[in-house]
Design a protein around this motif. Structure first.
Motif, PDB file in Angstrom:
ATOM      1  N   ASP A  31      38.445  36.176  38.517  1.00 28.11           N
ATOM      2  CA  ASP A  31      38.621  37.283  39.466  1.00 28.11           C
ATOM      3  C   ASP A  31      39.372  36.814  40.704  1.00 28.11           C
ATOM      4  OD1 ASP A  31      37.173  39.218  37.937  1.00 28.11           O
ATOM      5  OD2 ASP A  31      35.282  38.429  38.726  1.00 28.11           O
ATOM      6  N   ILE A  35      43.636  37.847  41.739  1.00 26.36           N
ATOM      7  CA  ILE A  35      44.108  38.578  42.916  1.00 26.36           C
ATOM      8  C   ILE A  35      45.036  37.753  43.802  1.00 26.36           C
ATOM      9  CG2 ILE A  35      42.048  40.025  42.911  1.00 26.36           C
ATOM     10  CD1 ILE A  35      41.207  38.444  45.450  1.00 26.36           C
ATOM     11  N   SER A  54      37.206  46.038  43.540  1.00 28.79           N
ATOM     12  CA  SER A  54      37.640  46.878  42.418  1.00 28.79           C
ATOM     13  C   SER A  54      37.494  46.149  41.082  1.00 28.79           C
ATOM     14  CB  SER A  54      39.082  47.366  42.611  1.00 28.79           C
ATOM     15  OG  SER A  54      40.007  46.310  42.478  1.00 28.79           O
ATOM     16  N   ARG A  55      37.468  44.830  41.108  1.00 28.72           N
ATOM     17  CA  ARG A  55      37.281  44.049  39.878  1.00 28.72           C
ATOM     18  C   ARG A  55      35.814  43.871  39.518  1.00 28.72           C
ATOM     19  NH1 ARG A  55      41.625  41.217  37.763  1.00 28.72           N
ATOM     20  NH2 ARG A  55      40.147  39.799  36.771  1.00 28.72           N
ATOM     21  N   THR A  58      31.379  47.527  38.476  1.00 26.82           N
ATOM     22  CA  THR A  58      31.538  47.969  37.086  1.00 26.82           C
ATOM     23  C   THR A  58      31.253  49.452  36.899  1.00 26.82           C
ATOM     24  OG1 THR A  58      29.255  47.317  36.572  1.00 26.82           O
ATOM     25  CG2 THR A  58      30.995  45.676  36.185  1.00 26.82           C
ATOM     26  N   SER A  65      35.363  53.089  35.664  1.00 25.46           N
ATOM     27  CA  SER A  65      36.502  52.269  36.042  1.00 25.46           C
ATOM     28  C   SER A  65      36.730  52.463  37.540  1.00 25.46           C
ATOM     29  CB  SER A  65      37.751  52.697  35.250  1.00 25.46           C
ATOM     30  OG  SER A  65      38.869  51.979  35.684  1.00 25.46           O
ATOM     31  N   THR A  67      38.890  51.627  40.760  1.00 23.00           N
ATOM     32  CA  THR A  67      40.240  51.188  41.119  1.00 23.00           C
ATOM     33  C   THR A  67      40.312  50.789  42.590  1.00 23.00           C
ATOM     34  OG1 THR A  67      40.930  53.413  41.754  1.00 23.00           O
ATOM     35  CG2 THR A  67      41.231  52.788  39.422  1.00 23.00           C
ATOM     36  N   GLU A  68      41.380  50.128  42.946  1.00 24.80           N
ATOM     37  CA  GLU A  68      41.578  49.763  44.353  1.00 24.80           C
ATOM     38  C   GLU A  68      41.758  51.013  45.216  1.00 24.80           C
ATOM     39  OE1 GLU A  68      46.145  48.328  44.433  1.00 24.80           O
ATOM     40  OE2 GLU A  68      44.882  47.354  42.920  1.00 24.80           O
TER      41      GLU A  68
END
Length: 139
Positions: A31, A35, A54-55, A58, A65, A67-68
């Motif tokens: 992770d 980035i 965002s990673r 969960t 999902s 997202t950023e």
């Protein structure tokens, strides 16, 4: 290791539904490495935490999902809460505190264990909608 959480305010989607519950996992070396080459981090170092969250988140409400963009749309209080939770889960949180006796002034070091165990905030039960007064603005 994963942990469930409840956001103080919650993510408000385009239908005005509030998503407060979620799940976050511990970060991996992968992770962090993934980035490092992201274009936005080269120009805005503060974007690192948005990408990391965002990673490792969960689930957030109905979203499997994250997202950023979703992280960027969180209220600041929720973003700060998630940053602290991330740091606590990944061993980055400060766990020592110096406290002074109110009577004699003697200082002691305390180890703070499990920062979020039993943490509740007013209104911790999830809500489906949020009312924002027009004069108060949005996010």
């Amino acid at each position: 290791m994963e942990r469930d959480f409840i956001l103080p305010l919650g993510y408000v989607d385009e239908h005005q539904k509030v998503h407060r519950t979620g799940r976050i996992r511990q970060a991996t070396t992968g992770d962090e490495l993934a980035i490092q080459t992201h274009e936005k981090i080269r120009h805005i170092a503060a974007f690192r935490d948005v990408l990391l969250l965002s990673r490792v988140i969960t689930r957030l409400g109905d979203y499997d999902s994250v997202t950023e963009e979703l992280i960027g749309d969180l209220f600041e209080a929720d973003f700060l809460y998630l940053q602290l939770l991330y740091k606590d889960m990944n061993g980055e949180a400060e766990r020592m505190a110096t406290v002074a006796c109110p009577q004699c002034g003697h200082e002691n070091q305390l180890y703070l264990e499990n920062l979020y165990t039993g943490l509740t905030l007013p209104g911790d039960e999830p809500r489906d909608t949020v009312q924002i007064h027009p004069d108060q603005g949005g996010r």
